[in-house]
Design a protein around this motif. Structure first.
Motif, PDB file in Angstrom:
ATOM      1  N   UNK A  10      13.556   1.123  11.092  1.00  0.00           N
ATOM      2  CA  UNK A  10      13.283   2.092  10.024  1.00  0.00           C
ATOM      3  C   UNK A  10      13.241   1.402   8.669  1.00  0.00           C
ATOM      4  N   UNK A  11      14.219   0.550   8.412  1.00  0.00           N
ATOM      5  CA  UNK A  11      14.267  -0.172   7.144  1.00  0.00           C
ATOM      6  C   UNK A  11      13.032  -1.056   6.989  1.00  0.00           C
ATOM      7  N   UNK A  12      12.706  -1.812   8.027  1.00  0.00           N
ATOM      8  CA  UNK A  12      11.562  -2.719   7.953  1.00  0.00           C
ATOM      9  C   UNK A  12      10.241  -1.957   7.834  1.00  0.00           C
ATOM     10  N   UNK A  13      10.172  -0.792   8.454  1.00  0.00           N
ATOM     11  CA  UNK A  13       8.979   0.054   8.317  1.00  0.00           C
ATOM     12  C   UNK A  13       8.829   0.510   6.863  1.00  0.00           C
ATOM     13  N   UNK A  14       9.941   0.907   6.243  1.00  0.00           N
ATOM     14  CA  UNK A  14       9.904   1.316   4.837  1.00  0.00           C
ATOM     15  C   UNK A  14       9.460   0.162   3.942  1.00  0.00           C
ATOM     16  N   UNK A  15      10.001  -1.029   4.193  1.00  0.00           N
ATOM     17  CA  UNK A  15       9.622  -2.207   3.418  1.00  0.00           C
ATOM     18  C   UNK A  15       8.125  -2.468   3.559  1.00  0.00           C
ATOM     19  N   UNK A  16       7.619  -2.382   4.773  1.00  0.00           N
ATOM     20  CA  UNK A  16       6.194  -2.598   5.022  1.00  0.00           C
ATOM     21  C   UNK A  16       5.342  -1.544   4.310  1.00  0.00           C
ATOM     22  N   UNK A  17       5.747  -0.288   4.378  1.00  0.00           N
ATOM     23  CA  UNK A  17       4.998   0.778   3.700  1.00  0.00           C
ATOM     24  C   UNK A  17       4.956   0.557   2.190  1.00  0.00           C
ATOM     25  N   UNK A  18       6.093   0.192   1.608  1.00  0.00           N
ATOM     26  CA  UNK A  18       6.144  -0.053   0.168  1.00  0.00           C
ATOM     27  C   UNK A  18       5.254  -1.234  -0.215  1.00  0.00           C
ATOM     28  N   UNK A  20       2.607  -2.332   1.412  1.00  0.00           N
ATOM     29  CA  UNK A  20       1.199  -1.944   1.565  1.00  0.00           C
ATOM     30  C   UNK A  20       0.735  -1.043   0.426  1.00  0.00           C
ATOM     31  N   UNK A  21       1.602  -0.156  -0.038  1.00  0.00           N
ATOM     32  CA  UNK A  21       1.250   0.703  -1.172  1.00  0.00           C
ATOM     33  C   UNK A  21       1.035  -0.147  -2.424  1.00  0.00           C
ATOM     34  N   UNK A  22       1.906  -1.135  -2.638  1.00  0.00           N
ATOM     35  CA  UNK A  22       1.737  -2.035  -3.790  1.00  0.00           C
ATOM     36  C   UNK A  22       0.427  -2.808  -3.675  1.00  0.00           C
ATOM     37  N   UNK A  23       0.093  -3.261  -2.481  1.00  0.00           N
ATOM     38  CA  UNK A  23      -1.153  -4.000  -2.279  1.00  0.00           C
ATOM     39  C   UNK A  23      -2.372  -3.122  -2.569  1.00  0.00           C
ATOM     40  N   UNK A  49       7.340  -3.144  -5.440  1.00  0.00           N
ATOM     41  CA  UNK A  49       7.732  -4.452  -4.926  1.00  0.00           C
ATOM     42  C   UNK A  49       9.244  -4.667  -5.049  1.00  0.00           C
ATOM     43  N   UNK A  50       9.822  -4.230  -6.166  1.00  0.00           N
ATOM     44  CA  UNK A  50      11.276  -4.360  -6.355  1.00  0.00           C
ATOM     45  C   UNK A  50      12.032  -3.536  -5.319  1.00  0.00           C
TER      46      UNK A  50
END
Length: 68
Positions: A10-18, A20-23, A49-50
């Motif tokens: 769940x944590x890593x999925x959130x990190x990935x989503x954030x 991708x949104x920044x990208x 990103x932060x």
């Protein structure tokens, strides 16, 4: 262990989503966004990103990795 793995996912999925949104915001800034919006967009990207970085390096993430 299953709960630990699911929490880490769940944590890593959130990190990935954030990330991708920044990208996506970065791509928009470089291609279509009017120059007048660059400062606000840079702040938005920085916040995403932060937040992703903070979640990735949080003590909870390390504890989950150690436990697994």
């Amino acid at each position: 262990m299953r709960i630990t793995l699911e929490r880490l996912k769940t944590i890593l999925h959130d990190v990935d989503d954030l990330s991708k949104a920044a990208a996506a915001l970065e791509w928009d800034m470089q291609t279509y966004m009017p120059s007048g919006g660059a400062v606000a967009r840079a702040w938005q990207i920085s916040t995403l990103q932060r937040t992703a970085h903070e979640k990735f390096v949080a003590p909870e993430t390390g504890e989950l990795l150690h436990e697994l």
